[in-house]
Enzyme design. Sequence first.
Site, PDB file in Angstrom:
ATOM      1  N   SER A 144      36.615  13.694 -17.161  1.00  0.00           N
ATOM      2  CA  SER A 144      35.171  13.807 -17.271  1.00  0.00           C
ATOM      3  C   SER A 144      34.465  13.427 -15.988  1.00  0.00           C
ATOM      4  O   SER A 144      35.005  12.745 -15.129  1.00  0.00           O
ATOM      5  CB  SER A 144      34.676  12.904 -18.396  1.00  0.00           C
ATOM      6  OG  SER A 144      34.927  11.555 -18.033  1.00  0.00           O
ATOM      7  N   LYS A 145      33.253  13.893 -15.906  1.00  0.00           N
ATOM      8  CA  LYS A 145      32.415  13.707 -14.738  1.00  0.00           C
ATOM      9  C   LYS A 145      32.264  12.247 -14.338  1.00  0.00           C
ATOM     10  O   LYS A 145      32.247  11.927 -13.161  1.00  0.00           O
ATOM     11  CB  LYS A 145      31.030  14.266 -15.065  1.00  0.00           C
ATOM     12  CG  LYS A 145      30.527  15.256 -14.034  1.00  0.00           C
ATOM     13  CD  LYS A 145      29.189  15.788 -14.505  1.00  0.00           C
ATOM     14  CE  LYS A 145      28.752  16.963 -13.651  1.00  0.00           C
ATOM     15  NZ  LYS A 145      27.644  17.689 -14.245  1.00  0.00           N
ATOM     16  N   ARG A 146      32.127  11.417 -15.360  1.00  0.00           N
ATOM     17  CA  ARG A 146      31.833  10.018 -15.095  1.00  0.00           C
ATOM     18  C   ARG A 146      32.892   9.332 -14.230  1.00  0.00           C
ATOM     19  O   ARG A 146      32.623   8.366 -13.560  1.00  0.00           O
ATOM     20  CB  ARG A 146      31.709   9.249 -16.412  1.00  0.00           C
ATOM     21  CG  ARG A 146      30.623   9.784 -17.299  1.00  0.00           C
ATOM     22  CD  ARG A 146      29.919   8.664 -17.986  1.00  0.00           C
ATOM     23  NE  ARG A 146      29.334   7.729 -17.026  1.00  0.00           N
ATOM     24  CZ  ARG A 146      28.385   6.869 -17.338  1.00  0.00           C
ATOM     25  NH1 ARG A 146      27.930   6.826 -18.553  1.00  0.00           N
ATOM     26  NH2 ARG A 146      27.902   6.054 -16.428  1.00  0.00           N
TER      27      ARG A 146
ATOM     28  N   GLY B  34      34.813  10.563 -11.749  1.00  0.00           N
ATOM     29  CA  GLY B  34      35.232  11.245 -10.534  1.00  0.00           C
ATOM     30  C   GLY B  34      34.759  12.677 -10.535  1.00  0.00           C
ATOM     31  O   GLY B  34      34.054  13.104 -11.440  1.00  0.00           O
TER      32      GLY B  34
END
Length: 490
Positions: A264-266, A268
């Site tokens: 997920s984006k959070r 990396g």
Amino acid sequence: MEKNSKEVSDTSTEVRVRFAPSPTGFIHIGSLRTALFNLLFARHHGGKNILRIEDTDQSRKVEGAVENLIKNLSLLDINFDEGPLQGGDKGPYYQSERLDIYKKYCDDLVEKGAAYYAFDTPEELDEMRKLQQLEGRQTMYDRRARDLSEEEVRENIKSGKPYVIRLKVPLNEEVKFDDLIKGTIKIETNNIDDQILLKSDGFPTYHLANVVDDHLMNITHIIRGEEWVTSVPKHILLYKALGWDVPKMAHVPLILNKDKTKLSKRQGDVAVEDYLKKGYLKEALINFMALLGWNPGEGEEQEFFSMDELNKRFTIEKVQSSGAVFNIDKLNWMNNAYIKNFDLDKLTELSLPYFENTGIDTNDKEKTKKILSAIRVYLNKLDEIPEQLKIFTQDEVELENNNLKEILEAETSKTVFRALVEKFSALESLNPENYKLVLSEVQKETGIKGKQLFKPLRIALTGSENGPELPLIAEIFGKEKVTDLISKWI
RNA sequence: GGUCCCAUCGACUAGGGGUUAGGUCGUCACUCUUUCACAGUGAAAACACGGGUUCGAAUCCCGUUGGGACCGCCA
């Protein structure tokens, strides 16, 4: 099933696979791998790779997303035989342009009694789910509109009530399918939701559009992310209701964060663009992604594969059935390996953007190349170029710490410097060969050697105790700069 | 919570009845290089647990545990 049963059962039909992203603005690294596996599978079997845009959610429309997606994919050499760009006889390849098709099959379904109208409002559904949750039950549509009489339906439509069309899942049955990667998967229909097929805005949901398109586009193998397995039974029900054959399925395991949750984006970067921007080479990125969840097996220890080799060797049964943690360290290592071994001219070309605003005149191709060849070994990715450039661009040599000054001011250092200036000045121009000669001469004449000889020189030139090879630095600096920098300390 | 999936070094993985359980990244040590890095050599490091089946199980079966995905008029 036995996982290794033939991935292509009928060799008489051409293999056709599709990559079907929804254009939300960027390509997720996980989608990249799905796209890659599709491509490799198609190429391996001499089949066709198709791009279909799943843009049935109007609320998520993003301007330019499709162009961006295609661009980034093609930057990585992931290309398509049919799709929005190249066309094809199974188009259109935008789902938003196929609305009437879905509508037609949806009507079919209703007529056959395999789907039904439902007039529940979002609020009603919300409430239902809340209640279910409170009672600790599975949240799914309670099929309340299933048995609306024809009359009720007609009335509701007439009065302009918004409606959706839902799949009428047959009760008390079992749906079974053989996944090429996961093996046999079974599920009882009672656990399957009466999925919405047609939304109240007239757009189909993923499930309907997907099934209809895969069939109409003659897709033989569906290769997609594992997050889709749970909806396969719904799809199978649809295929059956429509009287169609079910394509072969292969659900690729997820790519995971360090903590094993879905990437997920959070935690990396997840956008392919980000990696491209940072200067990961496409070859490295592809190579690395291919190895994330796939391997050639049979004791093969090779880890470097070109796209061509991948095409030849890729088989779906060697795809792992468990998720794989995305390990940036290994990507960095692999990218560095590619950078070190890359054709220098080509690498220079690719590196040019990263030299911008660093003070290096990239019009001087030879010099740029030399600098790059001196620093490439340090680069995990191209965007690290500027930080490696400091020693070449600084006007004043900035000492890393004060201890270095002492070394420069030592008597032996001055002796060395004096001799060096004299000899360097006498040279026509500086190159690694005559540099080495001069140094050995100075060593002989002054009797100063080892650290006492080299260290002060490195510090005088770069301000640091370590860095690229001195002969290379000297050549890049040129005679003038080298003698200037040394003279300061005499 | 329900359904489904998964389980070999910290990570990616090979091996799929008999192996000193192999490789790669990372870590550490040494060598090389009169620097760092690179390169080379070596080391530490794993079959989740419990039951079966079997002469023999990391490998097959069952269970437990742990992890994950999905449960939207998103895809």
